[in-house]
Structure formats: C-alpha cells, structure tokens
Write a protein that holds these residues in place. Sequence first.
Motif, PDB file in Angstrom:
ATOM      1  N   LEU A  43      44.889  59.476  37.503  1.00  0.00           N
ATOM      2  CA  LEU A  43      45.425  58.178  37.916  1.00  0.00           C
ATOM      3  C   LEU A  43      44.626  57.704  39.126  1.00  0.00           C
ATOM      4  N   ARG A  44      44.177  56.457  39.086  1.00  0.00           N
ATOM      5  CA  ARG A  44      43.355  55.985  40.196  1.00  0.00           C
ATOM      6  C   ARG A  44      44.186  55.250  41.236  1.00  0.00           C
ATOM      7  N   ASP A  45      44.862  54.187  40.795  1.00  0.00           N
ATOM      8  CA  ASP A  45      45.560  53.368  41.786  1.00  0.00           C
ATOM      9  C   ASP A  45      46.639  52.578  41.057  1.00  0.00           C
ATOM     10  N   LEU A  46      47.852  53.112  41.060  1.00  0.00           N
ATOM     11  CA  LEU A  46      48.915  52.445  40.326  1.00  0.00           C
ATOM     12  C   LEU A  46      49.925  51.865  41.301  1.00  0.00           C
ATOM     13  N   THR A  47      50.167  50.563  41.146  1.00  0.00           N
ATOM     14  CA  THR A  47      51.179  49.922  41.985  1.00  0.00           C
ATOM     15  C   THR A  47      52.049  49.023  41.117  1.00  0.00           C
ATOM     16  N   PHE A  48      53.342  49.256  41.130  1.00  0.00           N
ATOM     17  CA  PHE A  48      54.278  48.342  40.468  1.00  0.00           C
ATOM     18  C   PHE A  48      55.667  48.625  41.001  1.00  0.00           C
ATOM     19  N   ASP A  49      56.569  47.691  40.766  1.00  0.00           N
ATOM     20  CA  ASP A  49      57.946  47.993  41.147  1.00  0.00           C
ATOM     21  C   ASP A  49      58.904  47.498  40.079  1.00  0.00           C
ATOM     22  N   LEU A  50      59.998  48.222  39.949  1.00  0.00           N
ATOM     23  CA  LEU A  50      61.022  47.857  38.972  1.00  0.00           C
ATOM     24  C   LEU A  50      62.244  47.354  39.723  1.00  0.00           C
ATOM     25  N   GLY A  51      62.794  46.224  39.249  1.00  0.00           N
ATOM     26  CA  GLY A  51      64.015  45.709  39.855  1.00  0.00           C
ATOM     27  C   GLY A  51      65.218  46.469  39.344  1.00  0.00           C
ATOM     28  N   GLU A  52      66.323  46.294  40.043  1.00  0.00           N
ATOM     29  CA  GLU A  52      67.585  46.926  39.638  1.00  0.00           C
ATOM     30  C   GLU A  52      67.966  46.447  38.242  1.00  0.00           C
ATOM     31  N   GLY A  53      68.280  47.395  37.359  1.00  0.00           N
ATOM     32  CA  GLY A  53      68.752  47.046  36.027  1.00  0.00           C
ATOM     33  C   GLY A  53      67.681  46.545  35.084  1.00  0.00           C
ATOM     34  N   GLU A  68      61.922  44.308  28.614  1.00  0.00           N
ATOM     35  CA  GLU A  68      61.991  42.988  29.226  1.00  0.00           C
ATOM     36  C   GLU A  68      60.630  42.697  29.838  1.00  0.00           C
ATOM     37  N   ARG A  69      59.876  43.763  29.951  1.00  0.00           N
ATOM     38  CA  ARG A  69      58.614  43.685  30.659  1.00  0.00           C
ATOM     39  C   ARG A  69      57.762  44.851  30.174  1.00  0.00           C
ATOM     40  N   VAL A  70      56.459  44.617  30.000  1.00  0.00           N
ATOM     41  CA  VAL A  70      55.573  45.692  29.567  1.00  0.00           C
ATOM     42  C   VAL A  70      54.451  45.858  30.578  1.00  0.00           C
ATOM     43  N   LEU A  71      54.322  47.068  31.090  1.00  0.00           N
ATOM     44  CA  LEU A  71      53.210  47.374  31.991  1.00  0.00           C
ATOM     45  C   LEU A  71      52.118  48.031  31.165  1.00  0.00           C
ATOM     46  N   VAL A  72      50.925  47.450  31.217  1.00  0.00           N
ATOM     47  CA  VAL A  72      49.834  47.975  30.405  1.00  0.00           C
ATOM     48  C   VAL A  72      48.933  48.822  31.291  1.00  0.00           C
ATOM     49  N   MET A  73      48.724  50.055  30.900  1.00  0.00           N
ATOM     50  CA  MET A  73      47.847  50.935  31.671  1.00  0.00           C
ATOM     51  C   MET A  73      46.454  50.908  31.082  1.00  0.00           C
ATOM     52  N   SER A  74      45.460  51.032  31.936  1.00  0.00           N
ATOM     53  CA  SER A  74      44.085  51.123  31.465  1.00  0.00           C
ATOM     54  C   SER A  74      43.826  52.558  31.042  1.00  0.00           C
ATOM     55  N   SER A  75      42.624  52.799  30.478  1.00  0.00           N
ATOM     56  CA  SER A  75      42.325  54.200  30.179  1.00  0.00           C
ATOM     57  C   SER A  75      41.905  54.893  31.469  1.00  0.00           C
ATOM     58  N   SER A  76      41.795  56.203  31.410  1.00  0.00           N
ATOM     59  CA  SER A  76      41.588  57.024  32.600  1.00  0.00           C
ATOM     60  C   SER A  76      40.197  56.777  33.219  1.00  0.00           C
ATOM     61  N   PRO A  77      40.006  56.745  34.526  1.00  0.00           N
ATOM     62  CA  PRO A  77      41.008  56.793  35.603  1.00  0.00           C
ATOM     63  C   PRO A  77      41.852  55.511  35.622  1.00  0.00           C
ATOM     64  N   THR A  78      43.134  55.683  35.669  1.00  0.00           N
ATOM     65  CA  THR A  78      44.074  54.646  35.279  1.00  0.00           C
ATOM     66  C   THR A  78      44.504  53.710  36.408  1.00  0.00           C
ATOM     67  N   ILE A  79      44.557  52.427  36.069  1.00  0.00           N
ATOM     68  CA  ILE A  79      45.213  51.442  36.929  1.00  0.00           C
ATOM     69  C   ILE A  79      46.196  50.646  36.047  1.00  0.00           C
ATOM     70  N   ILE A  80      47.066  49.851  36.675  1.00  0.00           N
ATOM     71  CA  ILE A  80      47.904  48.955  35.885  1.00  0.00           C
ATOM     72  C   ILE A  80      47.058  47.742  35.540  1.00  0.00           C
ATOM     73  N   GLN A  81      46.779  47.586  34.255  1.00  0.00           N
ATOM     74  CA  GLN A  81      45.848  46.540  33.836  1.00  0.00           C
ATOM     75  C   GLN A  81      46.544  45.191  33.719  1.00  0.00           C
ATOM     76  N   ASP A  82      47.782  45.230  33.280  1.00  0.00           N
ATOM     77  CA  ASP A  82      48.493  43.952  33.134  1.00  0.00           C
ATOM     78  C   ASP A  82      49.996  44.206  33.202  1.00  0.00           C
ATOM     79  N   ASP A  83      50.702  43.125  33.539  1.00  0.00           N
ATOM     80  CA  ASP A  83      52.153  43.196  33.665  1.00  0.00           C
ATOM     81  C   ASP A  83      52.698  42.009  32.891  1.00  0.00           C
ATOM     82  N   VAL A  84      53.193  42.271  31.674  1.00  0.00           N
ATOM     83  CA  VAL A  84      53.559  41.194  30.762  1.00  0.00           C
ATOM     84  C   VAL A  84      55.082  41.036  30.712  1.00  0.00           C
TER      85      VAL A  84
END
Lengths: 267, 277
Positions: A21-31, A203-219
């Motif tokens: 994993l290279r650099d993953l940043t995201f947050d999930l809201g309550e529920g 409700e939301r899809v986080l797309v990961m890139s291939s390794s070394p991984t980052i969050i590529q998109d947040d749909v």
Amino acid sequence: MLDVTGLQKIYPGQQGEVEALRDLTFDLGEGELACLVGPSGCGKTTLLKCIAGLMRPSSGSVVLAGTSVTGPPPDMAVVFQEYGRSLFPWLRVRDNVELPLKEKKLPKQRRRELSDEALDAVGLLKSADAYPWQLSGGMQQRVAIARAIAYEPRVLLMDEPFAAVDAQTRADLEDLIRTLWKRFSMTVLFVTHDIDEAVYLGERVLVMSSSPTIIQDDVTIDLPDERDQINTRGEHRFAELRTRIYAEIRNASQSATAQPQEAGKAH
Amino acid sequence: MSAASTDTRDAARRPGASGASRIALRALHLLLLPLVLIGAWWLASAVTGLYYLPTPGEIAATFVEVWGAERLAADVLPSIGRLIGGFTLGSVLGVALGVVLGLSARLRAVLEPVLEFFRAIPPPVLVPLLMLFMGVNTTMKLAVIVSGCIWPILLNTIEGVRAVDPVLIDTCRCYGVRGRRWLTTLVLRSASPQIMAGMRQGLSIAIILMVISEMFASSSGLGYTIIQFQRSFAIPEMWSGILLLGLLGFGLSVLFGLAERRVLYWYNGVRAAARGE
C-alpha cells in the motif's frame, strides 16, 4: 466515523522491500455502506487488516470514532472470506454467535436475546443447535454474519465474504447485507473484487489502483435506495457506473503491466 | 470359512435381513477369529502336551481361582490406580508443557534438542536410577510411568497448538476473545485431535511401564505377581496373569475410544463433511 490517512504498508522481503500500500486516504461517514474494489493483488486484505487492527501499517493512521486504532477496536466486527475457517467447528451455531458476547461479559439472557435476533435476521434461527459443518457454505457465512451483528458493532468490515459461494446464494447474501445494514444502522466497509457486486451493494465505491496501491477514485452510487437483483442490475445508470469503474480498474492493471509489455514488443 | 463369509455378504446385500439375524452376524464377525485362535491353541497344547503351554481350559479355570477378591484388592487395584495416576499426571504435564512450548517459538528453539534427547532414552532404564533416588515406592513407579507416557502427549500437543488456524486466531483477536477462554475454546479444542492421538499412544506406554516398574521392584501389583508365578513355575497362574493384563489393556482402550468419540465428535463430523458424506 472511520478515517484512514496516508496509510502505507511495506513488507520486508528477501529481494528487497515490497510496497503493498502506498498512500491511502479516505473516510467513511456514520452509517455509510461503502465498497472497496480493486484488481487482484492490490492489497485489499492488507488494508482491511490494518483497519481491523490486526496489522500495523508502516506509516499513516486509522482513526475510528476519534480513537486511533492500534489493536482490534471493541466496536468493530469482521466477516472473513474463509467462512469455513472462521467459525469454531466444535461449537454449535448459537455458541459461535454468543462466544464474543461472553467475552463482553453480557448476562446470559441478554446474550440469548442478541443471538436470537441475529440468527433470525439471517434466517438461521432453526439451525441454532447445528454444528457449522452440518450447514452449506452460504449458511456458514450467514452464521459468521450473525456473529458479527450480535456483537453490536459500530463498524462492520467484510473481506470478500461471498467470493466462495455460488451465484444464487451470493445474490441472496447481497440483499441480506443491504437489509441488515438498514436495520442495524452500522457503518459497513465491504471489500470485493467483483465490480457488479460493489455497484449493487454500495452507496459509494472506492476504487483501488494496482500495487503499490492508492485510492484511484471515489464514486458515489446514485442508484435508488431500494435495490433489486433484476431491475437494479438492468438499469441504465447501473451499467454506466459499472462501465466507469471497470475501465478504471482495467487502466490500473494495464499501466502496472505496461513496462514488461513494451519490452516484449521491442524484440 | 469361505462359506461363512459368502453368507455374510449375501445377508448384507439383502435389504430385508431382520434385526436379530444382523446382530447374530455381527457377533459372529467379532467372535469368529478369537474362537478360531483359542481352538488352535487348544489343539496345539493338547497335541504337544508341553508343560509350559497349558490348555485354554486350564488357564480359564486358574484365572477364576487366582484372581479372586483378595488378589483383586491386593494386586490388581493398586496396579490400576498407579496406572491411572501416572497416565493422568503425564497427560496434565504433557498438555500443559506442550501448550507453553507450542505457543512460544523461542522456548521451542531452546528446548527441542534437549527434549529429543530425553525422549530417546528408553524409560525402563530409568527404573534402577529412580529406585536409587526415590526408593522403592509408589512415587518411583508413578515417575517411571510419567517419564514414558509424557512424550507422545507433549510432542503431539506442541504440533496441535502450532497448527491452530490463523483465521481463527484473527477471529478471536477481532472479537476480543482472550485469556482463559482463548486458551480453552481456541487453543485446547483446536489441538484436541492431536492431543487425543498422543494420549492414546501414552496410554499403551503407561501400561507397559506399570508392569515393568512392578517387575523390577515391588511387593505387590500385576507385574510383581506374574514374575512371582514364573519364578515358582506356577505356569497356568502366570498365563492367567498375562491374560488379565491383555483384558485390562483392551478394556482401557475401549474406554478411551468412547471418551475420544465424545471429545472429537466435531472433528469426525468435519472430516465426514469434507469427504462429502
């Protein structure tokens, strides 16, 4: 609710270090119900283990409801991919569900209420006295889900839970997850390699890139709340979202294999 | 013989075979070979007339005569008591030590070569040594039994503890299962198939050592009595003692099998499910 910031995981290896994993940043809201999808080998399980507190990241942080995760947090439940190996074969279904509750020191009556409710919710109340190995694969995974729900977690992590069950069972279990998510108002992070499943569930899809991984998109999945295996999957918007994510994942894996392919053409 | 086995096969195939005849056949299956062997023995001893080979009839008669209530209380029960005491002690020590070693790779690295060495020493040679240290008493006999039966239990427990499924370990960590419940519900139950296999081996070793420790140094017990009979040329009596030991071993093995079936009910179920039954 769940904040993942700058998460990096490097495995020491014999031929140098491997950066999973290279650099993953995201947050999930309550529920929130979010799906994490990525190409195979992109470190989905590594990420999940870091979030669950089962593995220390090399750098970065996971914060659950304001508390930094350094070990398994008390209000998080995990459903593993290997259902057959995550249930205790020497305990009956109900005892499997109640084991974590005993450790929580809940009184017997409360344990019984919770296990009844959870087993009923997954449709297995009748099998409470069976042993896990007497049940089919799909039913075993339901037991694992019931155990997670009875634990009353604020966050439920699921690591490709339906990868090893047949298609019909899988569809049923997907609908079950949406129902449970609404009924028990948990934050759910669902890891999968199946794009259709991610779009259908999330409700939301986080797309990961291939390794070394980052969050590529947040749909954001702007499909209606009530989903249906036949109609939802037939909707135009479903196809659009699916195509978008599919293209991204293909690009991700192509860019990862681009260099060896170029080298091959030169000869 | 061949006629009997053909009948059996036919009966098994016949769906309408009544319960009574099936039970009779089962009894025949179980008893046929023992009966043939006893018959052969009878023939051999009657034909040869050897002094050292009494007929089964003589042995049976002597058996009833020799092993009455008095000898039962004076020799048989103390032997069984020492056997069960030594086996229990060996099992508790073996499992406890095995769990500690199974959980700690560092301890294993330090202790394993030493354990291999001690395991390689045949326990009967410890009898003279332990006699010197402890004297001729019950403690010495228990020590001999423990020193032999502990090894298969210890080594199997180590293997069983090391083989605990990592997914179950992660599951326990996630759900906060730790401490005593972790030990009993996860580690010991998970290792129970290997532990039971080790205990089964340990039990037969314990029987052997019970007899040996009594042959060397004792004034009571089964091993002592058999040696006394042999030295006084009480041949049918000696044979009856051997028979009693055989029956004792068989009985204990049956009891152990029953306990094992209960403890490993889940394990047999998992294996049957994996075979698709």
